[in-house]
Design a protein around this motif. Structure first.
Motif, PDB file in Angstrom:
ATOM      1  N   TYR A 102      39.996  47.498  55.491  1.00 38.81           N
ATOM      2  CA  TYR A 102      39.061  47.235  54.398  1.00 38.81           C
ATOM      3  C   TYR A 102      39.568  46.098  53.505  1.00 38.81           C
ATOM      4  O   TYR A 102      38.810  45.206  53.112  1.00 38.81           O
ATOM      5  CB  TYR A 102      38.858  48.492  53.556  1.00 38.81           C
ATOM      6  CG  TYR A 102      37.957  49.531  54.183  1.00 38.81           C
ATOM      7  CD1 TYR A 102      36.638  49.231  54.502  1.00 38.81           C
ATOM      8  CD2 TYR A 102      38.419  50.815  54.448  1.00 38.81           C
ATOM      9  CE1 TYR A 102      35.803  50.179  55.073  1.00 38.81           C
ATOM     10  CE2 TYR A 102      37.597  51.774  55.022  1.00 38.81           C
ATOM     11  CZ  TYR A 102      36.283  51.447  55.333  1.00 38.81           C
ATOM     12  OH  TYR A 102      35.472  52.384  55.895  1.00 38.81           O
ATOM     13  N   ALA A 103      40.863  46.145  53.184  1.00 38.05           N
ATOM     14  CA  ALA A 103      41.426  45.113  52.307  1.00 38.05           C
ATOM     15  C   ALA A 103      41.332  43.739  52.959  1.00 38.05           C
ATOM     16  O   ALA A 103      41.050  42.736  52.282  1.00 38.05           O
ATOM     17  CB  ALA A 103      42.872  45.451  51.971  1.00 38.05           C
ATOM     18  N   ALA A 104      41.544  43.681  54.282  1.00 40.85           N
ATOM     19  CA  ALA A 104      41.450  42.394  54.982  1.00 40.85           C
ATOM     20  C   ALA A 104      40.036  41.834  54.892  1.00 40.85           C
ATOM     21  O   ALA A 104      39.839  40.619  54.704  1.00 40.85           O
ATOM     22  CB  ALA A 104      41.868  42.567  56.441  1.00 40.85           C
ATOM     23  N   SER A 105      39.035  42.710  55.019  1.00 38.72           N
ATOM     24  CA  SER A 105      37.641  42.258  54.901  1.00 38.72           C
ATOM     25  C   SER A 105      37.349  41.746  53.497  1.00 38.72           C
ATOM     26  O   SER A 105      36.683  40.713  53.324  1.00 38.72           O
ATOM     27  CB  SER A 105      36.685  43.397  55.255  1.00 38.72           C
ATOM     28  OG  SER A 105      36.839  43.798  56.594  1.00 38.72           O
ATOM     29  N   LEU A 106      37.852  42.443  52.488  1.00 37.91           N
ATOM     30  CA  LEU A 106      37.620  42.029  51.095  1.00 37.91           C
ATOM     31  C   LEU A 106      38.367  40.743  50.769  1.00 37.91           C
ATOM     32  O   LEU A 106      37.896  39.918  49.978  1.00 37.91           O
ATOM     33  CB  LEU A 106      38.025  43.147  50.143  1.00 37.91           C
ATOM     34  CG  LEU A 106      37.159  44.416  50.240  1.00 37.91           C
ATOM     35  CD1 LEU A 106      37.792  45.566  49.456  1.00 37.91           C
ATOM     36  CD2 LEU A 106      35.749  44.150  49.736  1.00 37.91           C
ATOM     37  N   LEU A 107      39.535  40.561  51.383  1.00 45.41           N
ATOM     38  CA  LEU A 107      40.243  39.291  51.226  1.00 45.41           C
ATOM     39  C   LEU A 107      39.440  38.147  51.835  1.00 45.41           C
ATOM     40  O   LEU A 107      39.322  37.071  51.241  1.00 45.41           O
ATOM     41  CB  LEU A 107      41.613  39.369  51.900  1.00 45.41           C
ATOM     42  CG  LEU A 107      42.727  40.129  51.178  1.00 45.41           C
ATOM     43  CD1 LEU A 107      43.927  40.298  52.102  1.00 45.41           C
ATOM     44  CD2 LEU A 107      43.149  39.405  49.906  1.00 45.41           C
ATOM     45  N   GLU A 108      38.875  38.399  53.017  1.00 41.51           N
ATOM     46  CA  GLU A 108      38.086  37.363  53.683  1.00 41.51           C
ATOM     47  C   GLU A 108      36.847  36.994  52.883  1.00 41.51           C
ATOM     48  O   GLU A 108      36.437  35.827  52.843  1.00 41.51           O
ATOM     49  CB  GLU A 108      37.688  37.840  55.075  1.00 41.51           C
ATOM     50  CG  GLU A 108      36.974  36.788  55.908  1.00 41.51           C
ATOM     51  CD  GLU A 108      36.649  37.272  57.309  1.00 41.51           C
ATOM     52  OE1 GLU A 108      35.973  36.540  58.042  1.00 41.51           O
ATOM     53  OE2 GLU A 108      37.071  38.393  57.670  1.00 41.51           O
TER      54      GLU A 108
END
Length: 357
Positions: free
Chosen positions: A52-58
């Motif tokens: 989830y954090a990777a998606s929000l970073l992207e």
């Protein structure tokens, strides 16, 4: 006879978890939150929290420091108008106004809407003529490199004035003022549909500041009923510019080819004046400010009214038994109980209401 139908709001567990992560990061403030903090607060595995954090970073919503701690991204754009561009159009005669613009963007832990708050300040001792426009290029419900030929403009504007270079519009729409058919004012109907744009063109919506329920506009993809609306105070931003490349020009193009400008989207602008080359004025040391919200509108064929909290479409059908009224609502208030009421505007009485959570 009056009947109503109110749809049940669909919830996504993935969306809920993503907003739980954002809430955890927001609560951590400048200290930031670790991956283990995110996993514990959302009751998921560390690997899931990482996904989830990777998606929000992207998406650019979060940032991560060298120590692996996550923080919300604070995005503020600033600009001072100090350039008198030598290649500007001759009708754009304002020069370097010295006006200072500050535009912070805000995302919310409990809503998919995004706020853009605009502040324009005149620091000088003289009044300044200027133009400000927010340009949106909208193609909801499709991949980011494409659009749908079924897209419609949703707005309560009923009159447009077309730019003199695009006379084809007068062959598509009826004159708004039959007694003066050459004044370039048209009754807005067919041109709401992207499929009716025979070529590229420019038109301007009329009377946004005075028409009831007219603080929104947007685009709906009719293939999947996914839409996006822009909501703002149109007494402050009364300008609405339409631009499209035309149905054929939008789709008979290679968007990856250099020099190919056409794109399959609908371009709508919000301005502090009613059209290009028509200025607004900031008085000495005056600051003008307003907020524009962009929000999804899902499951709706059209939009009757919208705020940052949601959008609604009220439809009417006549039959032998009377009038059937159907009200469909989409809310951006995630995880909250929402009551939608159908109100008779002439009497103020509530015809029916429904609450969904």
């Amino acid at each position: 006879m009056v009947t109503t139908g109110m749809p049940t709001t669909r919830k996504s567990s993935s969306t809920t978890k993503a907003f739980e992560l954002l809430e955890t990061v927001a609560s951590a403030g400048t200290a930031g939150a670790s991956l283990y903090d995110l996993a514990a607060a959302s009751h998921v595995a560390v690997s899931t929290a990482h996904r989830y954090a990777a998606s929000l970073l992207e998406l650019g919503v979060l940032e991560k420091d060298g120590g692996g701690r996550y923080r919300l991204v604070d995005i503020t754009m600033t600009k001072k108008d100090t350039i008198d561009h030598p290649d500007r159009p001759s009708r754009f005669a304002y020069g370097a106004t010295q006006i200072e613009a500050e535009v912070p963007y805000t995302v919310f832990k409990d809503s998919p809407s995004v706020d853009m708050s605009v502040a324009l300040h005149n620091p000088t001792d003289t009044a300044k003529s200027y133009e400000y426009w927010t340009c949106t290029t909208l193609a909801p419900g499709e991949e980011s490199t494409w659009g749908s030929p079924t897209m419609d403009i949703v707005t309560n504007v009923d009159t447009i004035r077309y730019d003199s270079a695009y006379r084809w519009m007068a062959d598509v729409e009826q004159p708004a003022h039959p007694q003066t058919p050459t004044d370039r004012y048209l009754a807005l109907d067919k041109i709401k549909k992207m499929s009716e744009w025979r070529s590229d063109g420019i038109a301007y919506g009329q009377d946004l500041a005075t028409t009831p329920q007219n603080n929104f506009w947007g685009v709906v993809n009719q293939e999947n009923r996914e839409g996006v609306v822009r909501v703002g105070d149109n007494t402050i931003t009364p300008g609405m510019k339409f631009w499209e490349w035309g149905q054929n020009g939008s789709f008979d193009t290679n968007i990856f080819r250099r020099g190919s400008s056409e794109r399959p989207y609908i371009e709508l602008w919000a301005g502090t004046s009613d059209r290009f080359f028509s200025p607004a004025v900031l008085q000495p040391h005056q600051t003008g400010s307003w907020t524009e919200s962009l929000a999804p509108a899902l499951g709706l064929a059209d939009v009757t009214n919208a705020t940052a909290d949601g959008a609604a479409h009220v439809g009417f059908a006549h039959d032998d038994e009377g009038v059937s009224v159907t009200a469909n609502v989409f809310t951006t208030l995630i995880g909250q109980d929402v009551t939608a009421a159908l109100v008779d505007d002439s009497t103020g009485s509530t015809l029916t209401s429904a609450t969904h959570g």
